[in-house]
Design a protein around this motif. Structure first.
Motif, short mmCIF file in Angstrom:
data_model
loop_
_atom_site.label_atom_id
_atom_site.label_comp_id
_atom_site.label_asym_id
_atom_site.label_seq_id
_atom_site.Cartn_x
_atom_site.Cartn_y
_atom_site.Cartn_z
N PRO A 58 45.59 38.34 12.64
CA PRO A 58 45.41 38.66 11.21
C PRO A 58 44.04 38.21 10.68
N ARG A 59 43.81 38.54 9.41
CA ARG A 59 42.56 38.22 8.72
C ARG A 59 42.85 37.28 7.57
N MET A 60 42.04 36.24 7.43
CA MET A 60 42.20 35.28 6.33
C MET A 60 41.46 35.81 5.11
N VAL A 61 42.15 35.94 3.99
CA VAL A 61 41.55 36.48 2.78
C VAL A 61 42.05 35.71 1.56
N LEU A 62 41.35 35.92 0.46
CA LEU A 62 41.84 35.44 -0.83
C LEU A 62 41.95 36.63 -1.78
N PHE A 63 43.18 36.90 -2.24
CA PHE A 63 43.35 37.79 -3.38
C PHE A 63 43.00 36.95 -4.61
N TYR A 188 41.69 31.74 9.82
CA TYR A 188 42.47 30.69 9.18
C TYR A 188 41.83 29.31 9.32
N ASN A 189 41.85 28.55 8.24
CA ASN A 189 41.73 27.10 8.33
C ASN A 189 42.50 26.48 7.16
N PRO A 190 43.01 25.27 7.33
CA PRO A 190 43.89 24.67 6.31
C PRO A 190 43.19 24.42 4.98
N HIS A 191 41.89 24.16 5.00
CA HIS A 191 41.16 23.94 3.75
C HIS A 191 41.19 25.20 2.89
N LEU A 192 40.96 26.34 3.52
CA LEU A 192 41.01 27.61 2.78
C LEU A 192 42.43 27.90 2.29
#
Length: 212
Positions: A58-63, A188-192
């Motif tokens: 998957p891809r890490m994103v912010l809505f 992914y990283n937990p900070h994000l």
């Protein structure tokens, strides 16, 4: 895995391997980098190695509406102890991102070749930066690629506590005002995750990317 030579070409992203590596080779020309980001692809490799092109699933994103700002972070923002600028010193931001020490990493993937390539993109208005200042000293920031409706975050740094979070929040507010659809955070990283980012299927990410 595809090998890229001089042709300005990338294979379909669904042909990436399980790790997300799609292709190897090519160059970091402004034309190739712009094609990559518009296709949901980015370069990530160690200095001295061939260029690797990635499109993870998957891809890490912010809505943007899902941004999480903690109460303590709001208090920091309300104290106005930081000054925020945009595109005031891109070169200093990417240089600091290269030099900053990160937990669990012995080196950096931001080579001098990468810095030159992204500074070239900045000169044509594609790569952009957010700077965070304290007492006229650059203490944090981030940079990435602006596609007009999606911003692809690349790296951020912090020399004092919370400075990179301030940059991140400032960027999100800027993107909201511009009616952007998404902030791409790649992997992914937990900070994000603590800031509200989450993973989505690559197919969904590409669909949003193509919906200009």
């Amino acid at each position: 895995m595809y090998y890229i030579f001089k042709d300005l070409f990338f294979p379909p992203v669904n042909e990436a391997d399980e790790e997300g590596i799609l292709a190897i080779g090519g160059d970091l020309s402004s034309e190739r980098l712009q094609l990559a980001y518009k296709s949901g692809i980015f370069p990530w490799f160690n200095e001295g190695e061939p260029i690797l092109w990635w499109s993870p699933d998957p891809r890490m994103v912010l809505f943007l509406d899902e941004l999480i700002v903690s109460k303590s972070m709001r208090n920091i923002l309300n104290r106005n102890q930081f000054k925020i600028t945009f595109n005031k010193n891109f070169a200093a931001v990417i240089s600091n991102c290269q030099k900053i020490k990160r937990d669990g990493q012995s080196g950096t993937w931001i080579s001098n070749e990468m810095i030159d390539a992204y500074c070239n993109l900045h000169e044509i208005g594609v790569a952009k930066s957010v700077e965070v200042w304290q007492d006229e000293v650059l203490v944090g920031g981030l940079y990435g690629i602006d596609l007009g409706h999606v911003f692809c975050g690349e790296s951020m740094f912090s020399k004092v506590s919370n400075a990179s979070k301030v940059a991140f929040i400032a960027l999100v507010e800027y993107l909201k005002r511009g009616n952007y659809k998404l902030l791409d955070c790649q992997v992914y990283n937990p900070h994000l995750e603590s800031l509200g980012c989450r993973e989505i299927d690559r197919e969904e990410f590409i669909s949003i990317l193509k919906s200009e």
